[in-house]
Each structure stands twice: as structure tokens, then as C-alpha cells.
Design an enzyme around this catalytic site. Structure first.
Site, PDB file in Angstrom:
ATOM      1  N   GLY A  56      31.719 -24.549 -14.927  1.00 56.04           N
ATOM      2  CA  GLY A  56      33.070 -25.084 -14.975  1.00 56.04           C
ATOM      3  C   GLY A  56      33.182 -26.075 -16.112  1.00 56.04           C
ATOM      4  CD  GLN A  61      32.987 -31.477 -18.222  1.00 59.97           C
ATOM      5  OE1 GLN A  61      33.582 -30.598 -17.622  1.00 59.97           O
ATOM      6  NE2 GLN A  61      31.673 -31.536 -18.285  1.00 59.97           N
ATOM      7  CB  CYS A  99      27.793 -32.555 -15.165  1.00 57.39           C
ATOM      8  SG  CYS A  99      29.364 -32.870 -15.970  1.00 57.39           S
ATOM      9  CG  LEU A 100      28.349 -27.920 -19.537  1.00 59.19           C
ATOM     10  CD1 LEU A 100      29.502 -27.110 -20.130  1.00 59.19           C
ATOM     11  CD2 LEU A 100      27.009 -27.373 -20.010  1.00 59.19           C
ATOM     12  CG  HIS A 141      31.381 -30.843 -10.728  1.00 62.78           C
ATOM     13  ND1 HIS A 141      30.075 -31.279 -10.673  1.00 62.78           N
ATOM     14  CD2 HIS A 141      31.755 -30.973 -12.031  1.00 62.78           C
ATOM     15  CE1 HIS A 141      29.689 -31.666 -11.884  1.00 62.78           C
ATOM     16  NE2 HIS A 141      30.694 -31.487 -12.734  1.00 62.78           N
ATOM     17  CD  GLU A 142      34.247 -28.480 -13.635  1.00 56.24           C
ATOM     18  OE1 GLU A 142      34.626 -29.320 -14.477  1.00 56.24           O
ATOM     19  OE2 GLU A 142      33.064 -28.092 -13.566  1.00 56.24           O
ATOM     20  CG  HIS A 145      34.693 -33.691 -14.790  1.00 59.85           C
ATOM     21  ND1 HIS A 145      33.926 -34.627 -15.441  1.00 59.85           N
ATOM     22  CD2 HIS A 145      33.869 -32.658 -14.517  1.00 59.85           C
ATOM     23  CE1 HIS A 145      32.676 -34.173 -15.543  1.00 59.85           C
ATOM     24  NE2 HIS A 145      32.609 -32.984 -14.987  1.00 59.85           N
TER      25      HIS A 145
HETATM   26 ZN    ZN Z   1      30.947 -31.815 -14.800  1.00 58.91          ZN
END
Ligand code: ZN
Length: 161
Positions: A56, A61, A99-100, A141-142, A145
Site C-alpha cells: 500500500g 509518503q 512500511c516503505l 495502516h494507510e 498515514h
Molecule cells: Zn506505511
């Protein structure tokens, strides 16, 4: 002639710590969804997520504090604009996340097992999704963010590889 501007590109991922990852994101104006700029943003975000092997990706991000996420459902990008959880199960589950924006870091996070979410789709139409297990986890999770929350804020057994 080759139209280079039509090719998706890999966007730069903002890494923790960065204030952009901590800001509350604003809603997307629905009438903007069908503009070329947004279509390009959807393509680039989806391309970036797939190329980076992410499950995701949320707009903060890539440096944009707007309520837009893409999730990877079996290798296909799924765009959600202004997503909102309408229903969630009482049942919760611990599961490992990464997470990226927080490279090489993993930890267990408690998430609702099942959720129902309303959003605007990539065509600018109202849409909804019911998800459970891993997909429900990614969406939660997204969504975090978009409110400036990172998984490491809630995680236990955090390990850095
Ligand atoms: Zn993330």
C-alpha cells in the site's frame, strides 16, 4: 514520437522522520479526480507501490498531504480517495507490518479484523469496500498515514533488520 510524460514514474518516498508524515491530510476535491494531473498521480503512485513491492502507499509518503491511498490487491493497484471507515468489527488481530517510509523495520500491530469503508474511486464515483484480514489491515495502516500516524507508533515487538 515517444511521449515520455505519459509514462509512469517512480516517485520519491518520504522517509521517517519527516514532518510531512506527521501532518493530518486534507480531503481531495471530488471534481479534481477526473483531471489529467490526478490521473497521472494515480498512475505514478500505483507504479511506485508495485515497483517498490509495497502492499500500500498513502499520498503523504510521496510528499502530498491529501487523503488518497493505493493498495495492492493481488498485484493490482486499487485507488481510494477520501476513504472513511464506516463499520469495524469488535474482533481485532495482531499482525506483522512494515512500511516503505520506515525501511527495514517490522512490528506487530493490533487492527480490526473486518472493516467497511466508503471512498471515492479513480473514476470520481462513490464506492465502498468490505475487507477482512490482510486487506483490512493494509487499509487501516494507510488510513493512519492520512492522520499522521505511523505503524511504529502502535507496534510491539519492533525489530530492525
Ligand atoms: Zn506505511
Amino acid at each position: 514520437m515517444l511521449k515520455l510524460n505519459n509514462m509512469p514514474k517512480i516517485l520519491n518516498i518520504i522517509l521517517n522522520p519527516n514532518p510531512v508524515l506527521r501532518k493530518k491530510s486534507v480531503e481531495v476535491e471530488v471534481k479534481k479526480v477526473n483531471t489529467e494531473n490526478f490521473k497521472k498521480l494515480f498512475r505514478d503512485m500505483a507504479f511506485t507501490m508495485l515497483k517498490k513491492d509495497g502492499v500500500g502507499l498513502a499520498a503523504p509518503q510521496i510528499g502530498k498531504n491529501i487523503r488518497l491511498i493505493t493498495i495492492n490487491i493481488e498485484g493490482r493497484p486499487f485507488i481510494m480517495i477520501n476513504p472513511e471507515i464506516k463499520r469495524k468489527s469488535i474482533k481485532k488481530e495482531w499482525g506483522e507490518e512494515g512500511c516503505l517510509s520506515v525501511p527495514r523495520t517490522f512490528g506487530k500491530v493490533l487492527r480490526h479484523f473486518k472493516i467497511q469503508c466508503v471512498f471515492i474511486n479513480a473514476l470520481g464515483k462513490k464506492d465502498k469496500i468490505s475487507a477482512s484480514g490482510f486487506i483490512a489491515r493494509i487499509i487501516q495502516h494507510e488510513l493512519d498515514h492520512l492522520d499522521g500516524i505511523l505503524f511504529v507508533d502502535k507496534a510491539k515487538d519492533v525489530k530492525i533488520t
